[in-house]
Design a protein around this motif. Structure first.
Motif, PDB file in Angstrom:
ATOM      1  N   THR A  18      49.924  34.041  37.510  1.00 60.17           N
ATOM      2  CA  THR A  18      48.904  33.298  38.766  1.00 60.17           C
ATOM      3  C   THR A  18      50.125  33.981  40.060  1.00 60.17           C
ATOM      4  O   THR A  18      48.993  34.194  41.222  1.00 60.17           O
ATOM      5  N   GLU A  19      51.061  34.490  39.554  1.00 60.37           N
ATOM      6  CA  GLU A  19      52.019  35.708  41.029  1.00 60.37           C
ATOM      7  C   GLU A  19      51.329  36.624  41.049  1.00 60.37           C
ATOM      8  O   GLU A  19      51.316  37.243  41.756  1.00 60.37           O
ATOM      9  N   SER A  20      51.060  37.039  39.168  1.00 58.49           N
ATOM     10  CA  SER A  20      50.689  38.420  39.559  1.00 58.49           C
ATOM     11  C   SER A  20      49.051  38.715  39.025  1.00 58.49           C
ATOM     12  O   SER A  20      48.453  39.327  40.062  1.00 58.49           O
ATOM     13  N   TYR A  21      48.495  38.624  38.037  1.00 59.52           N
ATOM     14  CA  TYR A  21      46.912  38.397  37.607  1.00 59.52           C
ATOM     15  C   TYR A  21      46.240  38.089  38.556  1.00 59.52           C
ATOM     16  O   TYR A  21      45.197  38.502  39.129  1.00 59.52           O
ATOM     17  N   ARG A  22      46.769  37.028  38.906  1.00 54.81           N
ATOM     18  CA  ARG A  22      45.725  36.145  39.856  1.00 54.81           C
ATOM     19  C   ARG A  22      45.540  35.847  41.008  1.00 54.81           C
ATOM     20  O   ARG A  22      44.565  36.357  41.945  1.00 54.81           O
ATOM     21  N   GLU A  23      47.282  36.538  41.829  1.00 56.69           N
ATOM     22  CA  GLU A  23      47.167  36.917  42.852  1.00 56.69           C
ATOM     23  C   GLU A  23      46.673  38.160  43.193  1.00 56.69           C
ATOM     24  O   GLU A  23      45.370  38.407  43.971  1.00 56.69           O
ATOM     25  N   THR A  24      46.650  38.844  42.010  1.00 58.16           N
ATOM     26  CA  THR A  24      46.097  40.602  41.941  1.00 58.16           C
ATOM     27  C   THR A  24      44.498  40.005  42.080  1.00 58.16           C
ATOM     28  O   THR A  24      43.737  40.939  43.155  1.00 58.16           O
ATOM     29  N   ILE A  25      43.822  39.705  41.493  1.00 55.22           N
ATOM     30  CA  ILE A  25      41.988  39.472  41.471  1.00 55.22           C
ATOM     31  C   ILE A  25      41.698  39.055  42.942  1.00 55.22           C
ATOM     32  O   ILE A  25      41.348  39.223  43.684  1.00 55.22           O
ATOM     33  N   ALA A  26      42.573  37.843  43.667  1.00 52.94           N
ATOM     34  CA  ALA A  26      42.324  37.186  44.478  1.00 52.94           C
ATOM     35  C   ALA A  26      42.249  38.665  45.830  1.00 52.94           C
ATOM     36  O   ALA A  26      41.509  38.946  46.828  1.00 52.94           O
ATOM     37  N   ARG A  27      43.553  38.945  45.837  1.00 48.38           N
ATOM     38  CA  ARG A  27      43.738  40.091  46.643  1.00 48.38           C
ATOM     39  C   ARG A  27      43.023  41.374  46.589  1.00 48.38           C
ATOM     40  O   ARG A  27      42.647  41.389  47.754  1.00 48.38           O
ATOM     41  N   THR A  28      41.943  41.844  45.660  1.00 46.82           N
ATOM     42  CA  THR A  28      41.253  42.685  45.725  1.00 46.82           C
ATOM     43  C   THR A  28      40.213  41.979  46.143  1.00 46.82           C
ATOM     44  O   THR A  28      39.952  43.130  47.155  1.00 46.82           O
ATOM     45  N   VAL A  35      37.184  37.636  52.045  1.00 48.11           N
ATOM     46  CA  VAL A  35      37.157  36.533  52.100  1.00 48.11           C
ATOM     47  C   VAL A  35      38.543  36.387  50.871  1.00 48.11           C
ATOM     48  O   VAL A  35      38.603  36.607  49.465  1.00 48.11           O
ATOM     49  N   GLU A  36      39.232  35.109  51.257  1.00 43.74           N
ATOM     50  CA  GLU A  36      40.050  34.096  50.833  1.00 43.74           C
ATOM     51  C   GLU A  36      39.285  33.534  49.665  1.00 43.74           C
ATOM     52  O   GLU A  36      37.776  32.940  50.101  1.00 43.74           O
ATOM     53  N   ILE A  37      39.574  33.713  48.303  1.00 46.40           N
ATOM     54  CA  ILE A  37      38.702  32.840  47.555  1.00 46.40           C
ATOM     55  C   ILE A  37      39.645  31.732  46.570  1.00 46.40           C
ATOM     56  O   ILE A  37      40.691  32.081  46.309  1.00 46.40           O
ATOM     57  N   PRO A  38      39.174  30.379  46.915  1.00 47.07           N
ATOM     58  CA  PRO A  38      40.406  29.579  46.261  1.00 47.07           C
ATOM     59  C   PRO A  38      40.635  29.968  44.812  1.00 47.07           C
ATOM     60  O   PRO A  38      39.880  30.423  43.695  1.00 47.07           O
ATOM     61  N   ILE A  61      33.279  39.410  40.776  1.00 48.44           N
ATOM     62  CA  ILE A  61      33.319  37.717  41.663  1.00 48.44           C
ATOM     63  C   ILE A  61      33.066  39.105  43.431  1.00 48.44           C
ATOM     64  O   ILE A  61      31.784  37.800  44.228  1.00 48.44           O
ATOM     65  N   ILE A  62      33.009  40.060  43.243  1.00 46.86           N
ATOM     66  CA  ILE A  62      32.383  41.150  44.778  1.00 46.86           C
ATOM     67  C   ILE A  62      31.682  41.465  44.657  1.00 46.86           C
ATOM     68  O   ILE A  62      30.924  41.002  46.110  1.00 46.86           O
ATOM     69  N   ARG A  63      31.010  41.010  43.357  1.00 42.91           N
ATOM     70  CA  ARG A  63      29.466  41.384  43.676  1.00 42.91           C
ATOM     71  C   ARG A  63      28.455  39.851  44.052  1.00 42.91           C
ATOM     72  O   ARG A  63      27.766  40.061  45.152  1.00 42.91           O
ATOM     73  N   GLU A  64      29.134  39.084  43.444  1.00 41.47           N
ATOM     74  CA  GLU A  64      28.572  37.861  43.742  1.00 41.47           C
ATOM     75  C   GLU A  64      28.456  37.426  45.533  1.00 41.47           C
ATOM     76  O   GLU A  64      27.886  36.680  45.575  1.00 41.47           O
ATOM     77  N   ALA A  65      28.902  38.044  45.994  1.00 41.29           N
ATOM     78  CA  ALA A  65      28.988  37.982  47.618  1.00 41.29           C
ATOM     79  C   ALA A  65      28.752  38.866  48.413  1.00 41.29           C
ATOM     80  O   ALA A  65      29.042  38.723  49.024  1.00 41.29           O
ATOM     81  N   GLY A  66      27.849  39.757  47.387  1.00 41.00           N
ATOM     82  CA  GLY A  66      27.222  40.076  48.194  1.00 41.00           C
ATOM     83  C   GLY A  66      27.423  42.117  48.541  1.00 41.00           C
ATOM     84  O   GLY A  66      26.535  42.694  49.198  1.00 41.00           O
ATOM     85  N   VAL A  67      28.937  42.504  48.452  1.00 42.10           N
ATOM     86  CA  VAL A  67      29.381  43.873  48.435  1.00 42.10           C
ATOM     87  C   VAL A  67      29.437  44.517  47.284  1.00 42.10           C
ATOM     88  O   VAL A  67      29.622  43.985  45.666  1.00 42.10           O
ATOM     89  N   ASP A  68      28.537  45.314  47.326  1.00 39.50           N
ATOM     90  CA  ASP A  68      27.687  46.364  46.556  1.00 39.50           C
ATOM     91  C   ASP A  68      28.534  47.248  46.026  1.00 39.50           C
ATOM     92  O   ASP A  68      28.624  48.719  45.948  1.00 39.50           O
ATOM     93  N   ALA A  69      30.350  47.551  45.426  1.00 41.94           N
ATOM     94  CA  ALA A  69      31.163  47.887  45.528  1.00 41.94           C
ATOM     95  C   ALA A  69      30.851  47.964  43.576  1.00 41.94           C
ATOM     96  O   ALA A  69      31.114  47.671  42.659  1.00 41.94           O
ATOM     97  N   PRO A  70      31.003  49.659  43.572  1.00 34.62           N
ATOM     98  CA  PRO A  70      31.415  50.734  41.995  1.00 34.62           C
ATOM     99  C   PRO A  70      32.601  50.261  41.274  1.00 34.62           C
ATOM    100  O   PRO A  70      33.580  49.024  42.288  1.00 34.62           O
TER     101      PRO A  70
END
Ligand SMILES: [Mg+2]
Length: 225
Positions: A18-28, A35-38, A61-70
């Protein structure tokens, strides 16, 4: 007689991420979208199935938020946050789940193996750090299979080289449960009551005909008592 085999998923099973991979997803996600996601939303995606790969999930998640990142840019950012550069990566926030002696005790009756969605090098970093003298053999990772979970290739690969004795797969996601079912291996679900989607997860595991469901790996001994 060969001992039966316990095959472990890694994240959420052997280690608390929860503090490693999950936190990495949220920070990325935050770096690309602002935007911070819950954290509960990350769990919702995991429960949907099909998002076992954290790079793909983060990109999604990034693309769903409307950001077209590669994808490559997202993956590189994720790896920088996760591995860091010498001593500051979130990988260091992982917590080993087993109480001292718990896995050692199981290893008297079982052989231990790992099938994880991590690249094997990242699995080895964590096993070397925490697993002491325990032998997990084999460790099958992301690049050791062509088809990822829930496809059973990884489990079948582990079983293939085996005397086809009894085996169990221990995982914490619906993809793990489906993977075990497709391989014809009994599934033991890990559902932590602290997980925001605990009841959903228990229900999903039941639907997938889990052999047993426990709070964490320290209860495995009770399953085989
Ligand atoms: Mg997992």
């Amino acid at each position: 007689m060969t001992k039966p085999l316990l095959i472990f998923d890694m994240d959420g099973v052997l280690v608390d991420v929860t503090e490693s991979y999950r936190e990495t997803i949220a920070r990325t996600v935050a770096r690309f979208t602002g935007v911070e996601i819950p954290r509960s939303r990350i769990q919702d995606y995991k429960n949907q199935g099909g998002f076992n790969d954290d790079w793909e999930l983060t990109h999604h998640i990034i693309r769903e938020a409307g950001v077209d990142a590669p994808f490559e840019g997202v993956r590189e950012c994720f790896q920088r946050v996760f591995l860091g550069n010498g001593g500051d990566g979130l990988i260091l926030r992982e917590r080993w789940m087993a109480r001292p002696g718990a896995l050692e005790k199981l290893s008297e009756r079982f052989r231990l193996a790992v099938f994880t969605g991590r690249p094997r090098e990242e699995a080895d970093i964590t096993l070397n750090r925490f697993a002491g003298g325990l032998a997990f053999d084999p460790v099958v990772g992301m690049y050791d299979v062509e088809k990822r979970k829930p496809h059973p290739e990884g489990l079948l690969k582990i079983l293939g080289g085996d005397g086809a004795g009894p085996a169990y797969y221990i995982g914490d996601s619906v993809d793990d449960a489906r993977c075990a079912r497709a391989a014809g291996v009994p599934f033991i679900g890990i559902a932590a009551p602290s997980n925001p989607a605990y009841l959903d997860l228990v229900f999903l595991f039941q639907e997938e005909k889990a052999y047993a469901i426990v709070d964490d790996i320290n209860y495995l001994e009770d399953v085989f008592a």
